[in-house]
Design a protein around this motif. Structure first.
Motif, PDB file in Angstrom:
ATOM      1  N   ARG A  16     -36.230  58.943  78.308  1.00 24.36           N
ATOM      2  CA  ARG A  16     -35.520  57.741  78.751  1.00 24.36           C
ATOM      3  C   ARG A  16     -34.578  57.207  77.683  1.00 24.36           C
ATOM      4  N   LEU A  17     -35.012  57.243  76.419  1.00 22.57           N
ATOM      5  CA  LEU A  17     -34.155  56.763  75.336  1.00 22.57           C
ATOM      6  C   LEU A  17     -32.903  57.627  75.211  1.00 22.57           C
ATOM      7  N   GLY A  18     -33.074  58.926  75.440  1.00 22.42           N
ATOM      8  CA  GLY A  18     -31.951  59.837  75.333  1.00 22.42           C
ATOM      9  C   GLY A  18     -30.887  59.634  76.397  1.00 22.42           C
ATOM     10  N   THR A  19     -31.230  58.954  77.483  1.00 23.28           N
ATOM     11  CA  THR A  19     -30.216  58.683  78.510  1.00 23.28           C
ATOM     12  C   THR A  19     -29.220  57.642  78.051  1.00 23.28           C
ATOM     13  N   TRP A  20     -29.538  56.947  76.955  1.00 29.12           N
ATOM     14  CA  TRP A  20     -28.644  55.896  76.455  1.00 29.12           C
ATOM     15  C   TRP A  20     -28.058  56.206  75.083  1.00 29.12           C
ATOM     16  N   LEU A  21     -28.686  57.114  74.334  1.00 28.66           N
ATOM     17  CA  LEU A  21     -28.228  57.398  72.978  1.00 28.66           C
ATOM     18  C   LEU A  21     -27.502  58.739  72.918  1.00 28.66           C
ATOM     19  N   ILE A  22     -26.505  58.817  72.046  1.00 25.12           N
ATOM     20  CA  ILE A  22     -25.751  60.045  71.863  1.00 25.12           C
ATOM     21  C   ILE A  22     -26.283  60.786  70.645  1.00 25.12           C
ATOM     22  N   THR A  23     -26.583  62.060  70.841  1.00 20.67           N
ATOM     23  CA  THR A  23     -26.971  62.946  69.743  1.00 20.67           C
ATOM     24  C   THR A  23     -26.124  64.206  69.852  1.00 20.67           C
ATOM     25  N   ALA A  24     -26.422  65.201  69.032  1.00 20.94           N
ATOM     26  CA  ALA A  24     -25.621  66.425  69.016  1.00 20.94           C
ATOM     27  C   ALA A  24     -25.588  67.108  70.377  1.00 20.94           C
ATOM     28  N   THR A  25     -26.691  67.070  71.112  1.00 26.60           N
ATOM     29  CA  THR A  25     -26.759  67.739  72.406  1.00 26.60           C
ATOM     30  C   THR A  25     -25.755  67.164  73.396  1.00 26.60           C
ATOM     31  N   HIS A  26     -25.503  65.868  73.281  1.00 16.79           N
ATOM     32  CA  HIS A  26     -24.545  65.202  74.157  1.00 16.79           C
ATOM     33  C   HIS A  26     -23.113  65.441  73.684  1.00 16.79           C
ATOM     34  N   HIS A  27     -22.866  65.258  72.386  1.00 14.75           N
ATOM     35  CA  HIS A  27     -21.496  65.371  71.885  1.00 14.75           C
ATOM     36  C   HIS A  27     -21.006  66.814  71.884  1.00 14.75           C
ATOM     37  N   GLU A  28     -21.924  67.761  71.717  1.00 11.47           N
ATOM     38  CA  GLU A  28     -21.518  69.174  71.743  1.00 11.47           C
ATOM     39  C   GLU A  28     -20.894  69.541  73.085  1.00 11.47           C
ATOM     40  N   LYS A  29     -21.387  68.916  74.160  1.00  6.94           N
ATOM     41  CA  LYS A  29     -20.835  69.181  75.489  1.00  6.94           C
ATOM     42  C   LYS A  29     -19.363  68.785  75.549  1.00  6.94           C
ATOM     43  N   HIS A  30     -19.027  67.700  74.856  1.00  7.06           N
ATOM     44  CA  HIS A  30     -17.623  67.275  74.794  1.00  7.06           C
ATOM     45  C   HIS A  30     -16.773  68.334  74.102  1.00  7.06           C
ATOM     46  N   HIS A  31     -17.292  68.897  73.013  1.00  3.71           N
ATOM     47  CA  HIS A  31     -16.533  69.911  72.286  1.00  3.71           C
ATOM     48  C   HIS A  31     -16.473  71.234  73.038  1.00  3.71           C
ATOM     49  N   GLU A  32     -17.407  71.470  73.928  1.00  2.98           N
ATOM     50  CA  GLU A  32     -17.363  72.677  74.749  1.00  2.98           C
ATOM     51  C   GLU A  32     -16.298  72.578  75.833  1.00  2.98           C
ATOM     52  N   LEU A  33     -16.232  71.417  76.507  1.00  4.47           N
ATOM     53  CA  LEU A  33     -15.395  71.285  77.705  1.00  4.47           C
ATOM     54  C   LEU A  33     -14.114  70.496  77.478  1.00  4.47           C
ATOM     55  N   TYR A  34     -13.994  69.839  76.321  1.00  6.00           N
ATOM     56  CA  TYR A  34     -12.789  69.049  76.009  1.00  6.00           C
ATOM     57  C   TYR A  34     -12.603  67.887  76.982  1.00  6.00           C
ATOM     58  N   ARG A  35     -13.624  67.424  77.594  1.00  5.93           N
ATOM     59  CA  ARG A  35     -13.537  66.269  78.490  1.00  5.93           C
ATOM     60  C   ARG A  35     -14.917  65.631  78.575  1.00  5.93           C
TER      61      ARG A  35
END
Length: 254
Positions: free
Chosen positions: A197-216
């Motif tokens: 549940r906490l991870g649904t609100w906090l950004i970690t590498a798993t979340h930001h890496e997706k941005h670097h994969e898809l550029y959006r």
């Protein structure tokens, strides 16, 4: 002239501090990566060299307004940084921490989305995304235009919103650790936190890496709040095998 020289010295000192902080923090997490994921950065030496050069330039850009504000705090009362914990109620300490992180996150989210517009991406943000995949050295790898947009946030906040000096130090610590760890290509936080549940609100590498994969999508810095509200949250990357398969596909920009 005397004041100008003092401010210049303060700006140079803060540049050295920001640059040293970058080298120590990114160096530590790069060392940790080598222990946890041996060989992950072995083929990325030329890229890491670029990341370090851009980051040290960014350190100077961050250091100049920080040095000016630091001089103003000590000598001219320009800021609302305070050292007496009794000046405000104790409950204000955590409130000010969250407020600073939320406002920083808000600024980052909207400027980050702007930098993904084709024109601004070509002008500036392409430098950051030239890290494929990003490494622990990429946290401050920005074009000067983008570095300026990030460098003004904390100086502006300390002029406008009261904060205890220790809480400000904590803000800078969170900013440093999250900025570096979100780019290092593996997840240092436990699965129960990231996928809970906490991870649904906090950004970690798993979340930001997706941005670097898809550029959006996934434009936030600390919190997923704005991504949820604006419908730009695209979920989590699969870091078990390193940089995700999507990084090899056509990247899509907003």
């Amino acid at each position: 002239m005397e004041y100008a020289l003092a401010i210049l010295i303060s700006a140079v000192a803060m540049t050295l501090i920001v640059g040293g902080r970058y080298l120590l923090s990114s160096g530590f997490f790069a060392w940790l990566t080598d222990r946890v994921r041996p060989g992950q950065y072995d083929q990325l030496k030329p890229q890491i060299g670029r990341e370090i050069r851009w980051s040290l330039l960014s350190a100077a850009i961050y250091g100049i307004p920080a040095g000016i504000v630091a001089w103003g705090w000590q000598n001219a009362g320009w800021t609302k940084i305070y050292t007496d914990a009794d000046l405000y109620p104790l409950w204000y300490l955590p409130v000010s921490l969250f407020l600073y992180l939320f406002l920083h996150d808000t600024w980052f989210y909207w400027t980050h989305r702007l930098f993904h517009r084709p024109k601004w991406f070509r002008i500036a943000h392409a430098v950051h995304h030239d890290s494929r995949p990003p490494t622990a050295w990429a946290a401050m790898s920005f074009h000067p235009v983008e570095a300026i947009s990030g460098a003004i946030v904390i100086p502006a906040l300390v002029i406008a919103i009261p904060i205890h000096v220790a809480v400000l130090g904590l803000v800078l610590l969170v900013m440093t650790v999250m900025g570096v760890s979100n780019h290092m290509g593996w997840e240092m936080f436990p699965r129960w936190l990231v996928q809970g549940r906490l991870g649904t609100w906090l950004i970690t590498a798993t979340h930001h890496e997706k941005h670097h994969e898809l550029y959006r999508g996934n434009y936030g810095l600390y919190f997923r709040f704005w991504d949820w509200i604006c419908g730009t949250d695209i979920g989590l990357a699969d870091l078990r095998g390193g940089f995700g398969a999507a990084s090899r596909s056509k990247r899509v920009r907003e």
